[in-house]
Design a protein around this motif. Structure first.
Motif, PDB file in Angstrom:
ATOM      1  N   GLY A 166      -2.956   8.527  -6.507  1.00  0.00           N
ATOM      2  CA  GLY A 166      -2.310   7.678  -5.494  1.00  0.00           C
ATOM      3  C   GLY A 166      -0.994   8.310  -5.083  1.00  0.00           C
ATOM      4  O   GLY A 166      -0.264   8.834  -5.938  1.00  0.00           O
ATOM      5  N   SER A 168       1.286   6.688  -2.674  1.00  0.00           N
ATOM      6  CA  SER A 168       2.045   5.756  -1.831  1.00  0.00           C
ATOM      7  C   SER A 168       3.541   5.949  -2.067  1.00  0.00           C
ATOM      8  O   SER A 168       3.969   6.485  -3.100  1.00  0.00           O
ATOM      9  CB  SER A 168       1.649   4.309  -2.143  1.00  0.00           C
ATOM     10  N   GLY A 172       2.935   5.858  -6.169  1.00  0.00           N
ATOM     11  CA  GLY A 172       2.496   7.222  -6.502  1.00  0.00           C
ATOM     12  C   GLY A 172       3.596   8.261  -6.427  1.00  0.00           C
ATOM     13  O   GLY A 172       3.848   8.980  -7.411  1.00  0.00           O
ATOM     14  N   HIS A 190      -5.220  12.149  -4.543  1.00  0.00           N
ATOM     15  CA  HIS A 190      -5.326  11.127  -3.481  1.00  0.00           C
ATOM     16  C   HIS A 190      -6.738  11.140  -2.934  1.00  0.00           C
ATOM     17  O   HIS A 190      -7.628  11.795  -3.516  1.00  0.00           O
ATOM     18  CB  HIS A 190      -4.262  11.385  -2.408  1.00  0.00           C
ATOM     19  N   VAL A 210      -4.288   3.208  -7.286  1.00  0.00           N
ATOM     20  CA  VAL A 210      -5.199   3.431  -6.170  1.00  0.00           C
ATOM     21  C   VAL A 210      -5.518   2.135  -5.414  1.00  0.00           C
ATOM     22  O   VAL A 210      -5.506   2.086  -4.188  1.00  0.00           O
ATOM     23  CB  VAL A 210      -6.521   4.062  -6.690  1.00  0.00           C
TER      24      VAL A 210
END
Ligand code: NDP
Length: 300
Positions: A166, A168, A172, A190, A210
């Motif tokens: 992830g 973000s 992440g 990702h 995620v």
């Protein structure tokens, strides 16, 4: 299950206890009460639950809690004016604008209007830059909670191979940065990552952020690895009654726990640490604003 269960609920209670002790010292020795303002625009039910629980825990640790609930159609200028007012309020040390915001509001503009020193979510672009360059910053709460649990479990994570699934801005990326700042060797995976299973199998530390229920199976996990499950997903649970749901993470808990060395459950893992870290960030912001020593162990 062979893995050690990392109990986020107990850990978060300990962090809140440390925050409460520091708040008592600030009150007794300096006549200062840390204050947290939470701004909620609209009536999203999940956001309302979060805001209520943040307010309750803020008061429980002895801090001042202020809630601003605004209509869903609030004009951007009004929200910015409120933030401006909170920025200059000496009794407010932390400001949190609950996300997501209604579509007509520019999230980046709003977040970047918060005084970076009061940005207890750590999303202001200045704090992102400070974290990225290894300088003192306000650190996003969820990744900070994950880091605290990793440090407590491992002592040092220096040199360990870590995979963050992830990328973000809220989980992440800051998570990867924190792991890097602690000298782990970090891979960020990702949705475009080729052969995710192979990438995860090499990791001593797996952080799953995620938003896909039970996506990571046990046969992706290196034996003995530490698995931190950030995901919060709601599944139908007809066995609990009609219309009932249950929470699961991004990791298939049973199969991963059979292989991992340590694992966080969902619920009761990362989730409780997020609010505890929000409180920790508020007390840290208060100490910095007043030129006082920060609480030890509650920042990155
Ligand atoms: P985002 O939706 O913003 O990001 C999800 C990330 O996962 C993206 O980077 C995306 O990749 C990646 N991804 C999606 N599908 C796959 C796939 N099949 N394989 C690999 N990577 C994939 O989510 P958030 O970061 O905001 O949140 C992640 C999870 O954490 C959610 O379940 C959320 O509810 C939970 N959460 C929990 C918190 C807590 O307190 N415990 C706090 C915040 C979030 P790409 O960028 O390529 O699209």
């Amino acid at each position: 299950m062979t893995a050690t269960r990392i109990d986020g609920k107990t850990f978060a209670a300990k962090v809140r206890g440390q925050v409460a002790e520091h708040v008592t010292r600030l009150k007794n020795d300096h006549a200062i009460t840390p204050g947290l303002a939470v701004v909620l625009v609209g009536e999203d039910p999940a956001s309302q639950v979060y805001v209520r629980s943040k307010g309750k825990m803020t008061v429980e640790v002895g801090m001042k809690s202020v809630e601003h609930k605004l209509d869903i159609n609030t004009p951007e200028a009004d929200l910015l004016a409120l933030i401006d007012q909170l920025n200059t309020d000496p009794e407010i040390h932390g400001i949190l604008v609950q996300l997501p915001l209604p579509k007509h509001l520019d999230e980046d503009l709003v977040i970047n209007a918060i005084d970076p020193a009061k940005d207890v979510d750590g999303f202001h672009i200045s704090n992102v830059g400070l974290l990225g360059t290894g300088q003192k910053s306000m650190v996003p709460c969820t990744p900070l909670g994950c880091l605290m649990m990793l440090r407590a479990h491992h002592g040092s994570i220096s040199g360990m191979d870590a995979v963050v699934i992830g990328r973000s801005n809220i989980v992440g990326k800051p998570m990867a940065q924190l792991l890097l700042n602690d000298s782990a060797t970090v891979t960020i995976a990702h949705s475009r990552t080729k052969d995710l299973a192979d990438v995860v199998r090499r990791a001593d530390i797996v952080i799953a952020a995620v938003g896909r229920p039970q996506m990571v199976p046990g046969d992706w996990i290196k034996p003995g690895a530490t698995v931190i499950d950030v995901g919060i997903n709601r599944l139908d649970a007809p066995e609990k009654g009609e219309g009932k749901t249950r929470l699961v993470g991004d990791v298939d808990f049973d199969s991963c726990a059979a292989v991992a060395g340590a694992i966080t459950p969902v619920p009761g893992g990362v989730g409780p640490m997020t609010i505890a870290c929000l409180l920790a960030n508020t007390v840290t912001a208060c100490c910095r604003a007043n030129g006082l020593a920060e609480p030890v162990g509650l920042t990155a």
